[in-house]
Design an enzyme around this catalytic site. Structure first.
Site, PDB file in Angstrom:
ATOM      1  N   PRO A   1       1.204  21.377   7.886  1.00 56.76           N
ATOM      2  CA  PRO A   1       1.512  22.697   7.307  1.00 56.76           C
ATOM      3  C   PRO A   1       1.404  22.807   5.787  1.00 56.76           C
ATOM      4  O   PRO A   1       2.391  22.955   5.072  1.00 56.76           O
ATOM      5  CB  PRO A   1       2.950  22.936   7.772  1.00 56.76           C
ATOM      6  CG  PRO A   1       3.539  21.562   7.853  1.00 56.76           C
ATOM      7  CD  PRO A   1       2.412  20.683   8.329  1.00 56.76           C
ATOM      8  N   CYS A   2       0.163  22.801   5.292  1.00 58.89           N
ATOM      9  CA  CYS A   2      -0.031  22.992   3.856  1.00 58.89           C
ATOM     10  C   CYS A   2       0.379  24.401   3.429  1.00 58.89           C
ATOM     11  O   CYS A   2       0.625  24.641   2.244  1.00 58.89           O
ATOM     12  CB  CYS A   2      -1.464  22.670   3.447  1.00 58.89           C
ATOM     13  SG  CYS A   2      -2.724  23.509   4.413  1.00 58.89           S
ATOM     14  N   HIS A   3       0.510  25.326   4.377  1.00 58.02           N
ATOM     15  CA  HIS A   3       0.980  26.671   4.035  1.00 58.02           C
ATOM     16  C   HIS A   3       2.432  26.646   3.560  1.00 58.02           C
ATOM     17  O   HIS A   3       2.892  27.578   2.917  1.00 58.02           O
ATOM     18  CB  HIS A   3       0.817  27.637   5.214  1.00 58.02           C
ATOM     19  CG  HIS A   3       1.615  27.288   6.418  1.00 58.02           C
ATOM     20  ND1 HIS A   3       1.181  26.353   7.350  1.00 58.02           N
ATOM     21  CD2 HIS A   3       2.821  27.721   6.863  1.00 58.02           C
ATOM     22  CE1 HIS A   3       2.081  26.241   8.307  1.00 58.02           C
ATOM     23  NE2 HIS A   3       3.089  27.069   8.042  1.00 58.02           N
TER      24      HIS A   3
END
Length: 165
Positions: free
Chosen positions: A129-131
């Site tokens: 989850p780079c978001h």
């Protein structure tokens, strides 16, 4: 290595799922920059078990019925990038971290920009989850899927944890 792909429709646009025989290798965005994730040619396979499992789990995530993923991952990148991508996997659903916090987590607090570069090259969006990584000021910063999709994903998770923003 042989790669397989299928596409799926999602609330954040068309996603291309790519797998090897070892696991999920990429989740690519509809308007992804060519070459951002270097994956060699792939064969369409809508029945590949990793791709089907990924699509099912992503659909559950978008329907707010899943907060974590249990898919075997096959990251391809430098050792530094893999270290960052593994750190991304530790960010809990509904929480965020700054690039500086990730740099500290990996034991290199001065590597903030390098963390950003590695996050940008994250091949397995949403699942790694780079978001959930934001700027030090709390603002949303660069995201391969676009800032509007980053915001959508964080809003989706915010419905479970209203203290996110």
């Amino acid at each position: 290595m042989t790669y397989y792909h299928k596409t799926m429709t999602s609330p954040v646009g068309q996603l291309t799922l790519i797998a090897s025989d070892k696991g999920l290798a990429a989740v690519l965005w509809e308007n992804d920059l060519p070459g951002r994730v270097p994956v060699s040619n792939s064969i369409a396979d809508i029945h590949h078990p990793v791709l089907c499992q990924t699509e099912e789990q992503l659909n559950e995530y978008f329907a707010q019925k899943r907060t974590s993923f249990s898919i075997e991952l096959d990251f391809s990148g430098t050792e530094f990038q893999k270290k960052i991508w593994q750190a991304l996997l530790t960010i809990p659903f509904g929480e965020t971290r700054t690039y500086g916090q990730i740099a500290k987590q990996i034991g290199d607090p001065k590597a903030v920009r390098a963390v950003g570069g590695a996050a940008n090259k994250n091949p397995i969006s949403i699942i790694a989850p780079c978001h959930r990584v934001i700027g030090a000021s709390g603002k949303l910063t660069g995201f391969a899927g676009g800032l509007a999709n980053k915001h959508r994903l964080l809003q989706l998770e915010n419905k479970v944890n209203p203290t996110l923003f």
